[in-house]
Design a protein around this motif. Structure first.
Motif, PDB file in Angstrom:
ATOM      1  N   PRO A  27     -43.818 -18.590  31.570  1.00  0.00           N
ATOM      2  CA  PRO A  27     -43.745 -17.570  32.614  1.00  0.00           C
ATOM      3  C   PRO A  27     -45.131 -17.125  33.035  1.00  0.00           C
ATOM      4  N   TYR A  28     -45.239 -16.723  34.270  1.00  0.00           N
ATOM      5  CA  TYR A  28     -46.498 -16.216  34.812  1.00  0.00           C
ATOM      6  C   TYR A  28     -46.578 -14.718  34.586  1.00  0.00           C
ATOM      7  N   ILE A  29     -47.708 -14.264  34.113  1.00  0.00           N
ATOM      8  CA  ILE A  29     -47.979 -12.852  33.950  1.00  0.00           C
ATOM      9  C   ILE A  29     -49.345 -12.621  34.567  1.00  0.00           C
ATOM     10  N   GLY A  30     -49.385 -12.077  35.763  1.00  0.00           N
ATOM     11  CA  GLY A  30     -50.677 -11.931  36.421  1.00  0.00           C
ATOM     12  C   GLY A  30     -50.664 -10.874  37.496  1.00  0.00           C
ATOM     13  N   ALA A  31     -51.579 -11.028  38.443  1.00  0.00           N
ATOM     14  CA  ALA A  31     -51.851  -9.993  39.432  1.00  0.00           C
ATOM     15  C   ALA A  31     -51.048 -10.128  40.719  1.00  0.00           C
ATOM     16  N   VAL A  32     -50.339 -11.214  40.921  1.00  0.00           N
ATOM     17  CA  VAL A  32     -49.614 -11.406  42.182  1.00  0.00           C
ATOM     18  C   VAL A  32     -48.115 -11.481  41.912  1.00  0.00           C
ATOM     19  N   ASP A  33     -47.310 -11.192  42.933  1.00  0.00           N
ATOM     20  CA  ASP A  33     -45.862 -11.151  42.718  1.00  0.00           C
ATOM     21  C   ASP A  33     -45.107 -12.374  43.229  1.00  0.00           C
ATOM     22  N   TYR A  34     -45.795 -13.349  43.783  1.00  0.00           N
ATOM     23  CA  TYR A  34     -45.093 -14.495  44.347  1.00  0.00           C
ATOM     24  C   TYR A  34     -45.044 -15.693  43.397  1.00  0.00           C
ATOM     25  N   VAL A  35     -45.639 -15.579  42.212  1.00  0.00           N
ATOM     26  CA  VAL A  35     -45.683 -16.707  41.276  1.00  0.00           C
ATOM     27  C   VAL A  35     -44.589 -16.550  40.223  1.00  0.00           C
ATOM     28  N   ARG A  36     -43.858 -17.636  39.995  1.00  0.00           N
ATOM     29  CA  ARG A  36     -42.763 -17.649  39.028  1.00  0.00           C
ATOM     30  C   ARG A  36     -43.219 -18.111  37.653  1.00  0.00           C
ATOM     31  N   SER A  37     -44.014 -19.186  37.618  1.00  0.00           N
ATOM     32  CA  SER A  37     -44.429 -19.748  36.334  1.00  0.00           C
ATOM     33  C   SER A  37     -45.799 -20.409  36.478  1.00  0.00           C
ATOM     34  N   VAL A  38     -46.373 -20.761  35.347  1.00  0.00           N
ATOM     35  CA  VAL A  38     -47.659 -21.444  35.341  1.00  0.00           C
ATOM     36  C   VAL A  38     -47.550 -22.682  34.458  1.00  0.00           C
ATOM     37  N   ARG A  39     -48.057 -23.776  34.998  1.00  0.00           N
ATOM     38  CA  ARG A  39     -48.176 -25.016  34.214  1.00  0.00           C
ATOM     39  C   ARG A  39     -49.640 -25.201  33.896  1.00  0.00           C
ATOM     40  N   ARG A  40     -49.912 -25.602  32.639  1.00  0.00           N
ATOM     41  CA  ARG A  40     -51.298 -25.803  32.225  1.00  0.00           C
ATOM     42  C   ARG A  40     -51.431 -27.134  31.503  1.00  0.00           C
ATOM     43  N   LEU A  41     -52.560 -27.753  31.739  1.00  0.00           N
ATOM     44  CA  LEU A  41     -52.927 -28.959  31.004  1.00  0.00           C
ATOM     45  C   LEU A  41     -54.188 -28.619  30.240  1.00  0.00           C
ATOM     46  N   ILE A  42     -54.123 -28.704  28.921  1.00  0.00           N
ATOM     47  CA  ILE A  42     -55.258 -28.379  28.068  1.00  0.00           C
ATOM     48  C   ILE A  42     -55.792 -29.665  27.465  1.00  0.00           C
ATOM     49  N   THR A  43     -57.098 -29.875  27.628  1.00  0.00           N
ATOM     50  CA  THR A  43     -57.756 -31.053  27.059  1.00  0.00           C
ATOM     51  C   THR A  43     -58.857 -30.572  26.114  1.00  0.00           C
ATOM     52  N   PRO A  44     -58.714 -30.839  24.814  1.00  0.00           N
ATOM     53  CA  PRO A  44     -59.700 -30.369  23.835  1.00  0.00           C
ATOM     54  C   PRO A  44     -60.856 -31.357  23.648  1.00  0.00           C
ATOM     55  N   TYR A  45     -62.027 -30.807  23.392  1.00  0.00           N
ATOM     56  CA  TYR A  45     -63.241 -31.593  23.126  1.00  0.00           C
ATOM     57  C   TYR A  45     -63.902 -31.050  21.871  1.00  0.00           C
ATOM     58  N   ARG A  46     -64.668 -31.880  21.201  1.00  0.00           N
ATOM     59  CA  ARG A  46     -65.401 -31.461  20.004  1.00  0.00           C
ATOM     60  C   ARG A  46     -66.848 -31.157  20.382  1.00  0.00           C
ATOM     61  N   ILE A  47     -67.313 -29.942  20.030  1.00  0.00           N
ATOM     62  CA  ILE A  47     -68.722 -29.589  20.212  1.00  0.00           C
ATOM     63  C   ILE A  47     -69.475 -29.940  18.933  1.00  0.00           C
ATOM     64  N   SER A  48     -68.916 -29.508  17.779  1.00  0.00           N
ATOM     65  CA  SER A  48     -69.488 -29.795  16.466  1.00  0.00           C
ATOM     66  C   SER A  48     -68.320 -29.841  15.479  1.00  0.00           C
ATOM     67  N   ASP A  49     -68.624 -29.856  14.184  1.00  0.00           N
ATOM     68  CA  ASP A  49     -67.561 -29.929  13.184  1.00  0.00           C
ATOM     69  C   ASP A  49     -66.592 -28.756  13.237  1.00  0.00           C
ATOM     70  N   ARG A  50     -67.067 -27.577  13.656  1.00  0.00           N
ATOM     71  CA  ARG A  50     -66.207 -26.397  13.673  1.00  0.00           C
ATOM     72  C   ARG A  50     -66.113 -25.730  15.044  1.00  0.00           C
ATOM     73  N   GLU A  51     -66.695 -26.331  16.047  1.00  0.00           N
ATOM     74  CA  GLU A  51     -66.660 -25.731  17.381  1.00  0.00           C
ATOM     75  C   GLU A  51     -66.023 -26.710  18.365  1.00  0.00           C
ATOM     76  N   TYR A  52     -65.189 -26.159  19.238  1.00  0.00           N
ATOM     77  CA  TYR A  52     -64.440 -26.969  20.191  1.00  0.00           C
ATOM     78  C   TYR A  52     -64.524 -26.351  21.580  1.00  0.00           C
ATOM     79  N   ALA A  53     -64.293 -27.176  22.572  1.00  0.00           N
ATOM     80  CA  ALA A  53     -64.186 -26.713  23.950  1.00  0.00           C
ATOM     81  C   ALA A  53     -62.836 -27.166  24.485  1.00  0.00           C
TER      82      ALA A  53
END
Length: 180
Positions: free
Chosen positions: A137-163
């Motif tokens: 579900p969308y939770i934001g500042a506008v009233d015309y949006v029903r939902s949000v789709r997201r694509l998350i792509t993870p990257y490695r910065i170091s052994d314990r840090e990610y982007a």
């Protein structure tokens, strides 16, 4: 990293901001056409293999077509001990839909109602070791949006840090028009 049999594509939660669906992508062909395939292609071209994250140094946002930048966000998981999510860059469409400026700020300082959902989706992408496409579900500042789709792509910065580079698409209600 999860085994394929451990992965859940449909989520059931009582949380009003919870993710409804989640798909783990193992190839470019599994992503919907358009921006989704473009971002997954950048991830694989940077050396990503499911279960082995590409190095952040090999990622370049300029490899993503410019028409997608406004719907893209870069977030990092950084620090020692008590790590934190830091939003580095938010595209203008995401800022407009969120209703606040969020560049170069810790996620804990942002007035996000779905902060827990975002942390959970970032964690799922790390557990999967690759791109994750989710919708909720969308939770934001506008009233015309029903939902949000997201694509998350993870990257490695170091052994314990990610982007995490993610793309967000705001699905409007069929009978409402955007007023941005």
């Amino acid at each position: 990293m999860d085994r394929p049999s451990d992965r859940q594509d449909i989520i059931f939660r009582a949380d009003p901001f919870a993710t409804r669906t989640r798909r783990f992508l193992t190839s470019i062909d599994e992503a919907p056409e358009g921006a989704w395939q473009d971002l997954v292609r950048v991830w694989f071209d940077a050396g990503g293999v499911v279960g082995q994250l590409p190095d952040y140094a090999r990622f370049d946002i300029l490899n993503l077509p410019a028409r997608h930048w406004c719907n893209t966000c870069l977030t990092k998981l950084v620090g020692e001990g008590m790590r934190e999510f830091r939003v580095v860059m938010i595209g203008s469409a995401i800022e407009a839909h969120n209703g606040f400026f969020g560049n170069n700020r810790p996620m804990r300082e942002l007035p996000l109602k779905n902060r827990g959902v975002m942390r959970r989706e970032f964690a799922w992408s790390l557990r999967h070791g690759g791109p994750v496409l989710s919708e909720g579900p969308y939770i934001g500042a506008v009233d015309y949006v029903r939902s949000v789709r997201r694509l998350i792509t993870p990257y490695r910065i170091s052994d314990r840090e990610y982007a995490f580079i993610f793309y967000a698409f705001f699905e409007p209600y069929p009978d409402k028009r955007p007023r941005l």
